[in-house]
Design a protein around this motif. Structure first.
Motif, PDB file in Angstrom:
ATOM      1  N   THR A  85       0.858  -1.181   0.000  1.00  0.00           N
ATOM      2  CA  THR A  85       0.000   0.000   0.000  1.00  0.00           C
ATOM      3  C   THR A  85       0.893   1.229   0.000  1.00  0.00           C
ATOM      4  OG1 THR A  85      -2.005   0.952   0.969  1.00  0.00           O
ATOM      5  CG2 THR A  85      -0.246   0.326   2.507  1.00  0.00           C
ATOM      6  N   LEU A  87       2.210   4.574   1.648  1.00  0.00           N
ATOM      7  CA  LEU A  87       2.357   5.204   2.957  1.00  0.00           C
ATOM      8  C   LEU A  87       3.244   6.420   2.829  1.00  0.00           C
ATOM      9  CD1 LEU A  87       3.282   2.104   5.169  1.00  0.00           C
ATOM     10  CD2 LEU A  87       1.029   3.139   4.908  1.00  0.00           C
ATOM     11  N   ASP A  88       3.002   7.405   3.679  1.00  0.00           N
ATOM     12  CA  ASP A  88       3.918   8.538   3.816  1.00  0.00           C
ATOM     13  C   ASP A  88       4.534   8.443   5.202  1.00  0.00           C
ATOM     14  OD1 ASP A  88       5.319  10.898   4.021  1.00  0.00           O
ATOM     15  OD2 ASP A  88       3.685  12.151   3.249  1.00  0.00           O
ATOM     16  N   ASP A 141      -5.453  -5.777   9.148  1.00  0.00           N
ATOM     17  CA  ASP A 141      -5.198  -4.474   8.540  1.00  0.00           C
ATOM     18  C   ASP A 141      -4.001  -3.752   9.176  1.00  0.00           C
ATOM     19  OD1 ASP A 141      -6.173  -2.484   6.639  1.00  0.00           O
ATOM     20  OD2 ASP A 141      -6.673  -1.286   8.408  1.00  0.00           O
ATOM     21  N   LEU A 142      -3.634  -4.111  10.384  1.00  0.00           N
ATOM     22  CA  LEU A 142      -2.526  -3.500  11.120  1.00  0.00           C
ATOM     23  C   LEU A 142      -1.247  -4.236  10.744  1.00  0.00           C
ATOM     24  CD1 LEU A 142      -1.765  -1.414  13.334  1.00  0.00           C
ATOM     25  CD2 LEU A 142      -2.110  -3.258  14.989  1.00  0.00           C
ATOM     26  N   ALA A 158       1.600   0.574  10.361  1.00  0.00           N
ATOM     27  CA  ALA A 158       0.569   1.342   9.674  1.00  0.00           C
ATOM     28  C   ALA A 158      -0.587   0.420   9.310  1.00  0.00           C
ATOM     29  CB  ALA A 158       1.147   1.993   8.421  1.00  0.00           C
ATOM     30  N   ARG A 159      -1.654   1.039   8.851  1.00  0.00           N
ATOM     31  CA  ARG A 159      -2.823   0.304   8.371  1.00  0.00           C
ATOM     32  C   ARG A 159      -2.808   0.282   6.849  1.00  0.00           C
ATOM     33  NH1 ARG A 159      -5.947  -1.321  12.122  1.00  0.00           N
ATOM     34  NH2 ARG A 159      -5.894  -0.390  14.183  1.00  0.00           N
ATOM     35  N   GLY A 161      -4.938   1.106   4.862  1.00  0.00           N
ATOM     36  CA  GLY A 161      -5.550   2.311   4.303  1.00  0.00           C
ATOM     37  C   GLY A 161      -4.600   3.495   4.250  1.00  0.00           C
ATOM     38  N   GLY A 162      -3.384   3.349   4.791  1.00  0.00           N
ATOM     39  CA  GLY A 162      -2.388   4.412   4.727  1.00  0.00           C
ATOM     40  C   GLY A 162      -2.128   5.140   6.029  1.00  0.00           C
ATOM     41  N   GLU A 163      -2.917   4.887   7.075  1.00  0.00           N
ATOM     42  CA  GLU A 163      -2.716   5.551   8.358  1.00  0.00           C
ATOM     43  C   GLU A 163      -1.452   5.014   9.020  1.00  0.00           C
ATOM     44  OE1 GLU A 163      -4.760   5.915  12.792  1.00  0.00           O
ATOM     45  OE2 GLU A 163      -5.640   4.587  11.297  1.00  0.00           O
ATOM     46  N   VAL A 164      -0.472   5.906   9.246  1.00  0.00           N
ATOM     47  CA  VAL A 164       0.789   5.521   9.864  1.00  0.00           C
ATOM     48  C   VAL A 164       0.679   5.745  11.367  1.00  0.00           C
ATOM     49  CG1 VAL A 164       3.271   5.969   9.978  1.00  0.00           C
ATOM     50  CG2 VAL A 164       2.078   6.093   7.775  1.00  0.00           C
ATOM     51  N   LEU A 165       0.894   4.695  12.158  1.00  0.00           N
ATOM     52  CA  LEU A 165       0.843   4.807  13.617  1.00  0.00           C
ATOM     53  C   LEU A 165       2.223   5.061  14.211  1.00  0.00           C
ATOM     54  CD1 LEU A 165      -1.605   2.696  12.764  1.00  0.00           C
ATOM     55  CD2 LEU A 165      -1.890   2.725  15.201  1.00  0.00           C
TER      56      LEU A 165
END
Length: 175
Positions: A85, A87-88, A141-142, A158-159, A161-165
């Protein structure tokens, strides 16, 4: 190996050295020539229009704590379970490969009574993120993403969907 479109995939040095079918195949000629990686063990390593090949030293993500089989995470062990996916992680969006953190932890066999997963950034005394173990084990997803740069390899949480934790993940601890 990084493609002109930003797609990046790692191929282990042992595969490079031992696989006679792994090729950098030319297409076109002259100034319009391009190269594709073909013949890798993992079909996801088929990188089209190769822009760069980078050789980096190994890196490890420490996975510790209440596990029967604590030890480093090696992304080459998980290539076939990875999905990609965008990611930034601080230098613009790029496509990276990631494997479900729950799958990795499940393989390391959490001990009875373990309830929490703590995720640490480099040099941090306190976790950047703490999550319930049961949720991590159930959440495909994680993911732990392998971040390939020109000089090193690091990891991010990250997930899909692109969400970076956690943009730079150094250690995973099961408590």
């Amino acid at each position: 190996v990084r493609g002109a479109d930003g797609y990046t995939f790692f191929i282990s040095m042992s595969e490079v050295q031992e696989s006679p079918g792994l090729l950098l195949a030319p297409k076109g000629s002259g100034s319009s020539a391009a190269y594709d990686v073909v013949g890798a063990a993992n079909s996801k390593a088929w990188v089209r229009d190769v822009a760069s090949l980078t050789v980096v030293g190994g890196t490890a993500l420490e996975v510790t704590g209440a596990l029967e089989q604590a030890g480093p995470f090696d992304p080459t062990d998980w290539q076939f379970q990875m999905d990609s996916t965008r990611l930034d992680v601080g230098d613009g969006p790029h496509k990276y490969q990631g494997v479900a953190l729950g799958l990795v932890l499940e393989a390391k066999a959490p001990q009875a009574g373990a309830t929490t997963v703590a995720l640490y950034a480099p040099g941090a005394a306190e976790p950047a993120v703490t999550l319930p173990l049961d949720q991590v084990l159930a959440d495909d997803d994680l993911r732990i993403f392998t971040i390939m740069r020109s000089a090193d390899v690091s990891f991010a949480l990250a997930r899909m969907g692109g969400e970076v934790l956690v943009a730079k993940l150094e250690r995973v601890e099961v408590r």
